[in-house]
Motif scaffolding. Structure first.
Motif, PDB file in Angstrom:
ATOM      1  N   TYR A 541     -57.666  10.163  26.367  1.00  0.00           N
ATOM      2  CA  TYR A 541     -56.312  10.011  25.830  1.00  0.00           C
ATOM      3  C   TYR A 541     -55.289   9.699  26.922  1.00  0.00           C
ATOM      4  N   GLU A 542     -55.653   9.998  28.188  1.00  0.00           N
ATOM      5  CA  GLU A 542     -54.732   9.732  29.292  1.00  0.00           C
ATOM      6  C   GLU A 542     -54.390   8.248  29.389  1.00  0.00           C
ATOM      7  N   ILE A 543     -55.281   7.381  28.914  1.00  0.00           N
ATOM      8  CA  ILE A 543     -55.011   5.943  28.972  1.00  0.00           C
ATOM      9  C   ILE A 543     -53.770   5.609  28.151  1.00  0.00           C
ATOM     10  N   MET A 544     -53.771   6.039  26.895  1.00  0.00           N
ATOM     11  CA  MET A 544     -52.630   5.734  26.027  1.00  0.00           C
ATOM     12  C   MET A 544     -51.390   6.512  26.446  1.00  0.00           C
ATOM     13  N   HIS A 545     -51.571   7.751  26.884  1.00  0.00           N
ATOM     14  CA  HIS A 545     -50.433   8.536  27.368  1.00  0.00           C
ATOM     15  C   HIS A 545     -49.793   7.848  28.569  1.00  0.00           C
ATOM     16  N   GLY A 546     -50.639   7.360  29.481  1.00  0.00           N
ATOM     17  CA  GLY A 546     -50.131   6.717  30.685  1.00  0.00           C
ATOM     18  C   GLY A 546     -49.383   5.431  30.373  1.00  0.00           C
ATOM     19  N   LEU A 547     -49.915   4.642  29.441  1.00  0.00           N
ATOM     20  CA  LEU A 547     -49.247   3.406  29.064  1.00  0.00           C
ATOM     21  C   LEU A 547     -47.898   3.679  28.417  1.00  0.00           C
ATOM     22  N   LYS A 548     -47.837   4.710  27.600  1.00  0.00           N
ATOM     23  CA  LYS A 548     -46.555   5.043  26.968  1.00  0.00           C
ATOM     24  C   LYS A 548     -45.549   5.511  28.015  1.00  0.00           C
ATOM     25  N   LYS A 549     -46.011   6.260  28.991  1.00  0.00           N
ATOM     26  CA  LYS A 549     -45.122   6.718  30.057  1.00  0.00           C
ATOM     27  C   LYS A 549     -44.580   5.535  30.845  1.00  0.00           C
ATOM     28  N   MET A 550     -45.422   4.528  31.076  1.00  0.00           N
ATOM     29  CA  MET A 550     -44.976   3.335  31.798  1.00  0.00           C
ATOM     30  C   MET A 550     -43.896   2.597  31.015  1.00  0.00           C
TER      31      MET A 550
END
Length: 558
Positions: A541-550
């Protein structure tokens, strides 16, 4: 015998609908819609002040316009005597909250506060309080709070207290100025009756209240933030009253504005999707209702309480008295189809639709109907606005796998329809694996009435018959039914929602049945869906979390 009527007022995301109903037969006599002048405020306030990412606000004046314009209109359209209207019921999106001053007026009405976004209505899909939701979840886990298990073990950013905590942290001056935080559903009934009543339905599903234990202890709120210690007796005060009961009676002032008689019964408010449960006659255990629109809310009636992951709420007497009512949901359904049509469909498809005299949705549905399950080679995740059930994670996002240079627009459209049905199947299996029966499925709302391909896909993917209500105004009808119960038999209504459902609820004879060959193929595709679901939703889930943070960092830079 004099005909009696009730009025259901359905406050949706973009507009409010008022329905006049014959109490004895459920016949829909007249309906009128008032569009919200300000719509959803997700980019700027009415004065032009920009909003940050994931904000979703509304103007409370739009809700009053619905009452003042559409209620008199249906009386006029039906040409009935207002003395024959015995009750009015309200349903509303939830959790949609607003801060009120000491006079019961929204803070945003005051020029002093109108430029502060936190003074406005926070719409149900306001997701900017995700951090606060996570904070509440973590504290509840640490303290082993019993209420957490009633919400699938994780608190949503859409609910009451995460939004209040965000206000406290980001705009303490608004928190201090607020005399009451209320669900707009309950605010509307209080404006109509001049009684401060909170609905057991809104409190139970969105504010950690239960029939058995009430709210969490003050010590929990103090641990969350010392300034919240006394919030239940101050800014959250107000008696909790059960749905189906009378919240009060129409005041002289509001009766004059609405064109009704003073003393007309006003029912305790209910969440919009929940109102549709009674309207389709789903008042017994094992009946599963999908309220399908911009999002989808699933309601399931059961005779027992089981702790289930990702359930948005388990409330005793929550929707149908005498039973436990479970709620789950998908945050973007119609919204995801609309996103694709509005922002990603190529111009030649738009031109074809115009030449054929059809909407883009209609054209894509026709084209997509020519494909067999699996023929596109696509599969999608239905998380375009996060995941409500079963992962309860607003930071997840949509995905389409299998795209090639040969992929056509209608194939993508079909994959989006299928993704919504796959998400629903996952939710249903979550119930059945926990020992909660799902015996009948009803699909209400605008989508089932408009998109037959979508409903056939749902039948095939779930391998279940899908029943459709014989009403275009299901939630408003449900609100009118609860109004009939609040008025009571002596006034020409009903004593229970079971009696009301027997006489007023209607379902179409036509249903959608699963096609055996489609079921077989979709069973294979569903395995891929589950792999993607667990990979992006649990393992990585860190992938989607990271993209949203970006995306957030990019907005801040601008």
């Amino acid at each position: 015998m004099t005909r009696k009527y009730t009025i259901g007022v359905d406050f949706g995301t973009e507009s409010g609908r008022v329905l006049l109903v014959d109490v004895m037969t459920g016949e829909e006599i007249a309906t009128h819609v008032t569009q919200y002048k300000h719509g959803v405020l997700d980019e700027v306030l009415p004065n032009g002040k920009p909003l940050q990412q994931d904000w979703a606000l509304q103007h409370p004046g739009d809700y009053l316009d619905v009452l003042y314009q559409s209620v008199p209109k249906v009386i006029s359209m039906a040409q009935i005597d207002k003395s024959h209207v015995i009750g009015i019921g309200i349903d509303f999106t939830s959790s949609t909250i607003l801060p009120l001053d000491k006079l019961g007026n929204p803070l945003c009405f005051d020029q002093k506060w109108e430029s502060n976004p936190h003074s406005w209505v926070k719409l149900w899909k306001h997701h900017a309080a995700q951090g606060e939701a996570d904070e509440i979840t973590q504290l509840a886990k640490e303290r082993e709070e019993e209420f957490l298990s009633l919400y699938g073990g994780k608190i949503s950013s859409e609910w009451m207290f995460p939004k209040i905590l965000q206000i406290l942290k980001e705009a303490p001056e608004i928190f201090e100025e607020t005399d009451l935080f209320m669900e707009v559903c309950d605010w509307i009934t209080s404006r109509l009756t001049d009684n401060l009543i909170r609905s057991s339905n809104t409190c139970g599903y969105k504010a950690f209240w239960s029939k058995q234990n009430g709210y969490p202890e003050p010590s929990f709120f103090k641990a969350l933030n010392p300034r919240l210690e006394n919030i239940l007796e101050t800014k959250m005060r107000g008696a909790v009253q059960s749905i189906g009961e009378k919240a009060g009676e129409l005041t002289e002032e509001m009766a004059q504005r609405l064109g009704l008689l003073p003393g007309t019964s006003v029912a305790v408010g209910i969440i919009d999707a929940h109102a549709g449960v009674a309207a389709v006659g789903a008042v017994r255990p094992g009946q599963f209702v999908m309220a399908m629109g911009t999002s989808t809310c699933h309601m399931l009636i059961a005779d027992k309480e089981e702790k289930i992951e990702g359930v948005c709420g388990i409330v005793e007497d929550g929707i149908i008295p005498g039973y436990y009512s479970y709620e789950t949901g998908q945050v973007a359904v119609g919204d995801s189809f609309a996103w694709y049509v509005d922002h990603a469909v190529p111009s030649y498809i738009v031109k074809q639709a115009e030449e054929a005299g059809k909407s883009v949705h209609q054209l894509l549905e026709e084209k997509a109907s020519n494909y067999k399950p699996g023929q596109s080679g696509l599969i999608a995740l239905d998380w375009w606005n996060g995941n409500r059930s079963v992962l309860v994670d607003a930071n997840l996002s949509g995905t389409i796998v299998g795209l090639t240079l040969a992929t056509k627009p209608e194939e993508i459209y079909r994959a989006l329809l299928e993704s919504a049905a796959f998400g629903t199947r996952k939710i249903i299996e979550n119930y059945t694996e926990a020992g909660i029966e799902v015996n009948e499925i009803f699909a209400s709302g605008g989508l089932p009435q408009r998109n037959k391909l979508l409903m056939q896909i749902y039948a095939d993917i779930t391998n279940r018959e899908i029943k459709i209500p014989d009403s275009n105004q299901t939630t408003a009808l449900g609100a009118a039914m609860y109004a009939a119960v609040a008025a009571g038999e002596l006034r020409g209504g009903y004593n229970t929602i079971f009696e009301a459902a027997e006489n007023m609820a209607k379902v179409k004879e036509e249903t959608f049945l699963p096609i055996v060959e489609n079921v077989r193929i979709y069973d294979e595709l569903y395995k891929y869906y589950l792999e993607l679901h667990d990979y992006f939703g649990r393992e990585k889930y860190e992938i989607m979390h990271g993209l949203k943070k970006m995306r957030s960092l990019d907005n801040e830079a601008e």
